[in-house]
Design a protein around this motif. Structure first.
Motif, short mmCIF file in Angstrom:
data_model
loop_
_atom_site.label_atom_id
_atom_site.label_comp_id
_atom_site.label_asym_id
_atom_site.label_seq_id
_atom_site.Cartn_x
_atom_site.Cartn_y
_atom_site.Cartn_z
N ARG A 82 0.83 -1.21 0.00
CA ARG A 82 0.00 0.00 0.00
C ARG A 82 0.88 1.27 0.00
NH1 ARG A 82 -5.18 -0.40 1.76
NH2 ARG A 82 -4.70 -1.90 3.41
N ALA A 83 1.96 1.20 0.77
CA ALA A 83 2.83 2.38 0.90
C ALA A 83 3.49 2.77 -0.43
CB ALA A 83 3.89 2.13 1.95
N THR A 84 3.61 1.82 -1.35
CA THR A 84 4.26 2.16 -2.63
C THR A 84 3.31 2.89 -3.57
OG1 THR A 84 3.60 0.10 -3.73
CG2 THR A 84 5.69 0.06 -2.52
N GLY A 85 2.03 2.78 -3.34
CA GLY A 85 1.04 3.39 -4.22
C GLY A 85 0.95 2.70 -5.57
N ALA A 86 1.46 1.48 -5.66
CA ALA A 86 1.48 0.76 -6.94
C ALA A 86 0.11 0.15 -7.25
CB ALA A 86 2.54 -0.34 -6.89
N ALA A 87 -0.16 0.06 -8.56
CA ALA A 87 -1.40 -0.58 -8.99
C ALA A 87 -1.14 -2.02 -9.40
CB ALA A 87 -1.99 0.19 -10.16
N LEU A 88 0.13 -2.31 -9.63
CA LEU A 88 0.52 -3.63 -10.11
C LEU A 88 1.70 -4.14 -9.27
CD1 LEU A 88 -0.08 -5.62 -12.51
CD2 LEU A 88 1.73 -4.44 -13.76
N VAL A 89 1.62 -5.40 -8.87
CA VAL A 89 2.72 -5.98 -8.10
C VAL A 89 3.35 -7.11 -8.91
CG1 VAL A 89 3.40 -7.17 -5.98
CG2 VAL A 89 1.62 -5.41 -5.91
N LEU A 116 -6.39 -3.79 -1.24
CA LEU A 116 -5.22 -3.08 -1.76
C LEU A 116 -5.44 -2.49 -3.15
CD1 LEU A 116 -2.45 -5.62 -0.64
CD2 LEU A 116 -3.07 -3.47 0.46
N LYS A 117 -6.44 -3.00 -3.85
CA LYS A 117 -6.74 -2.53 -5.22
C LYS A 117 -5.52 -2.67 -6.14
CE LYS A 117 -10.32 0.72 -3.71
NZ LYS A 117 -10.27 0.39 -2.28
N ILE A 118 -4.97 -3.83 -6.14
CA ILE A 118 -3.79 -4.09 -6.98
C ILE A 118 -4.06 -5.26 -7.91
CG2 ILE A 118 -1.99 -3.22 -5.45
CD1 ILE A 118 -1.70 -6.27 -4.57
N LYS A 119 -3.20 -5.39 -8.90
CA LYS A 119 -3.22 -6.58 -9.74
C LYS A 119 -1.84 -7.23 -9.62
CE LYS A 119 -6.92 -5.70 -12.84
NZ LYS A 119 -7.38 -4.92 -13.94
N MET A 120 -1.80 -8.51 -9.90
CA MET A 120 -0.55 -9.26 -9.77
C MET A 120 -0.04 -9.65 -11.15
SD MET A 120 -0.09 -9.38 -6.59
CE MET A 120 1.41 -10.36 -6.70
N THR A 121 1.26 -9.75 -11.25
CA THR A 121 1.84 -10.25 -12.51
C THR A 121 3.17 -10.94 -12.22
OG1 THR A 121 2.52 -9.66 -14.76
CG2 THR A 121 3.08 -8.09 -13.03
N THR A 122 3.58 -11.73 -13.19
CA THR A 122 4.92 -12.33 -13.12
C THR A 122 5.87 -11.44 -13.92
OG1 THR A 122 4.44 -13.65 -15.06
CG2 THR A 122 4.06 -14.70 -12.93
#
Lengths: 215, 435
Positions: free
Chosen positions: B386-393, B413-419
């Motif tokens: 959350r602290a990074t403000g990223a939308a994608l991890v 967290l409202k994020i998406k994951m990727t490899t």
């Protein structure tokens, strides 16, 4: 034979032998366990890792120093002052080491070792209080931790008192006997870390380096 | 009859302790300062807050056994009191080893003496395994891996079918050269191993890998008989079975004549094959083991592939899987990759070997009973993200991806994951290959 000559002679040598032999045996019991292997090809030198690991642990870890600044300073101060007292307190460096090893060296002045003793006693007391009050440290503490700290505190205080002729006449003998008790106890309690610590660091450092991770 | 023989499995557990206790573990038992520094390192304690979860505390049951059986004073007193074979508290060990530790090794980086509680928990797990107390789901997953060749029981037919349609799609889009997914080729230089999750639920990562490997003109193949890089023997604390699983994939590579194994984005799979396999098997292998993360970095640096970072424009962050980074030593390649393929990315704090575990390692994700605890342990990771403000991890570990996906829901967290391989595949500039 008087108590003082016993404490400064046979008992001191006996305690020193028990301490050294006990610590050596403790290390031996570790080293005789099987080592891991065969290893995959190492990324960095395990020998270098083992060596650098002896000092790398003092580098504060992210977040730790911020959360525990006082405790970190106290722990480092305690170890440094104890080292200074043990090796450079005038009576120790001129008499004890001469008696045990046949060598002596230039001591610190008694004013310096007085300051070191007071700082050591206070930091140890502060760490003991911290151990009692801080939830995380109290949770991992056992009776041995309190006993070790209590015994060491007694050794420091009686040593300071003996150097200044405070308290009863036999303070010097009391200090010697407590110190000898501490030496005899050392291989059996957590004080053993004065040697096992370096073995553990070496193994950790070698493995970390092998895997390419800073130890 | 001694005391241990009265409790089922106690004698076997003690035998496993004696067998598993090596020099590093003995040094660890001898060196704990009871300083509590490990408390600040452990995601279970930080996330849940129970002092019983502090690594130094979790060692108590194991330390008592060590004290009785291995220390000088312990040997004397246990001889006098005839307590050497006193049965271990297997319930306490079980609580400590399963559900309270992902064997992430973060404690080792914080401990002044360099004690890795995770490795001691591996010893505890081996004792529990010897006494038939491995959690059921973990045991079943391992049995499935042993019996079917992969931990999800994917049949050869399903594997072939999935690979075929992935290849067809690639061929349709990029042509024959770029679309081939070789299986059981005896001409290949490298065997590519995947997490079975990729075949079953996440085939796009395999497709992305194929695209990149082909773009780099890599000589590679899959094996229909042995494609699973995971090693649940590792999580079960069974070195013999872990060695058997490692031998199986090494054997597959040898059979196909491959000189190296490329490990897909699977943290523990990499750690197992790269570092632990030789220890478990008792012999080194000539087969080189590389992570696809290292390979992607090599391709990008050497110009074998070219990336256009503007194709990945979302702000992203990078998760450091414990087994790949702290325990695996793959630390910088993923950063260089992101520098090449991402327009904007930010480090989590702390990062690299000090990064927080996601809370789902160590086989916890298959232990459904530990789900809540695993999510609680992931709180630090959620806060980091959350602290990074990223939308994608970007997470180079499929197990971590699943766990962070769950953290995403739990902590909103409202994020998406990727490899990483998907990011690289997405950013590939195919027309301008340097050669």
């Amino acid at each position: 034979m008087s108590l003082v000559s016993l404490a400064e002679g046979h008992l001191l040598r006996f305690a020193a032998v028990v301490c050294v032999a006990g610590l050596a045996l403790r290390v031996l019991l570790v080293l005789t366990r099987r080592s891991r292997g065969p290893h995959s090809p190492a990324l960095k030198s395990p020998v270098f890792g083992a060596l650098i690991s002896q000092v790398s642990w003092v580098v504060p870890k992210p977040g730790y120093l911020r959360r525990n600044p006082i405790r970190t300073v106290l722990a480092v101060t305690l170890h440094l002052t104890l080292f200074g007292i043990l090796f450079f307190e005038p009576y120790h460096s001129v008499y004890v080491w001469e008696e045990l090893l046949g060598v002596s060296w230039e001591p610190f002045s008694s004013e310096v070792t007085d300051v070191l003793s007071i700082i050591a006693a206070l930091t140890l007391a502060a760490l003991l209080i911290d151990r009692l009050l801080r939830r995380t440290v109290r949770a991992v503490s056992g009776s041995g931790d309190y006993f070790t700290a209590g015994l060491l505190e007694a050794v420091i205080i009686t040593g300071y008192a003996a150097a200044h002729s405070y308290g009863p006449e036999a303070m010097h003998e009391v200090h010697m006997l407590l110190a000898e008790a501490f030496l005899v106890y050392a291989p059996f309690g957590k004080i053993g870390h004065i040697v096992t610590f370096f073995v553990s660091r070496a193994i950790h450092g070698a493995e970390s380096a092998r895997r390419g991770v800073a130890p | 009859m001694n005391k241990s023989s009265k409790i089922p499995g106690a004698r076997e557990a003690l035998a496993a302790f004696d067998q598993g206790l090596d020099r590093k573990l003995a040094a660890a038992f001898e060196s704990c300062l009871h300083c509590g520094r490990c408390a600040d390192s452990c995601v279970f304690f930080l996330g849940i807050g129970e002092t019983a979860l502090i690594p130094g505390n979790r060692l108590r049951a194991l330390s008592r056994i060590y004290g009785r059986r291995r220390t000088l004073i312990g040997r004397i007193s246990s001889f006098l009191s005839k307590s050497k074979d006193r049965p271990p508290n297997l319930e306490e060990l079980h609580k400590a080893a399963f559900g309270s530790c992902t064997m992430c090794g973060r404690c080792e980086t914080f401990c002044p003496a360099g004690i890795n509680t995770g490795e001691l928990m591996f010893l505890a797990r081996s004792m529990l395994e010897a006494s038939d107390r491995t959690p059921e789901n973990l045991k079943r997953t391992l049995e499935l891996a042993l019996s079917s060749g992969n931990n999800m029981g994917i049949t050869k037919e399903d594997f072939a079918e999935t690979v075929e349609w992935l290849s067809e799609e690639l061929v349709d889009e990029f042509g024959e050269d770029m679309g081939k997914i070789p299986v059981d080729s005896t001409e290949a230089d490298a065997l590519y191993l995947v997490n079975p999750r990729e075949i079953k639920y996440y085939p796009l990562s395999l497709q992305a890998a194929a695209k990149v490997l082909n773009a780099a003109r890599e000589s590679w193949t899959l094996s229909s008989a042995c494609f699973d890089v995971t090693n649940y023997g590792f999580f079960s604390g069974n070195p013999a079975t872990a060695g058997k699983l490692a031998t199986r994939v090494i054997g597959a590579a040898e059979t196909l004549g491959c000189r190296r194994i490329i490990v897909s984005e699977c943290g523990h799979g990499y750690n197992s094959l790269r570092w632990n396999a030789s220890l478990w098997r008792g012999e080194k292998s000539e087969i080189e083991v590389v992570s696809i993360v290292e390979l992607l970095d090599e391709y990008l640096r050497s110009g074998r592939i070219v990336a256009d970072k503007s194709k990945n424009s979302q702000r992203m962050t990078l998760h450091d899987p414990c087994n790949l980074v702290r325990r695996g030593g793959v630390i910088e390649p993923q950063r260089r990759i992101l520098d090449s393929v991402a327009s904007e990315w930010a480090e989590m704090q702390p990062n690299r070997q000090y990064n927080y575990c996601c809370g789902g390692g160590g086989g916890l994700r298959v232990q459904t009973a530990q789900k809540k605890r695993s999510l609680q342990a992931g709180r630090m990771k959620a806060e980091q993200i959350r602290a990074t403000g990223a939308a994608l991890v970007a997470a180079p570990c499929h197990n971590c991806i699943d766990q962070i996906d769950d953290l995403n829901k739990e902590y909103d967290l409202k994020i998406k994951m990727t490899t990483l391989v998907e990011l690289v595949a997405e950013s590939l500039v195919l027309e301008t290959r340097s050669e």
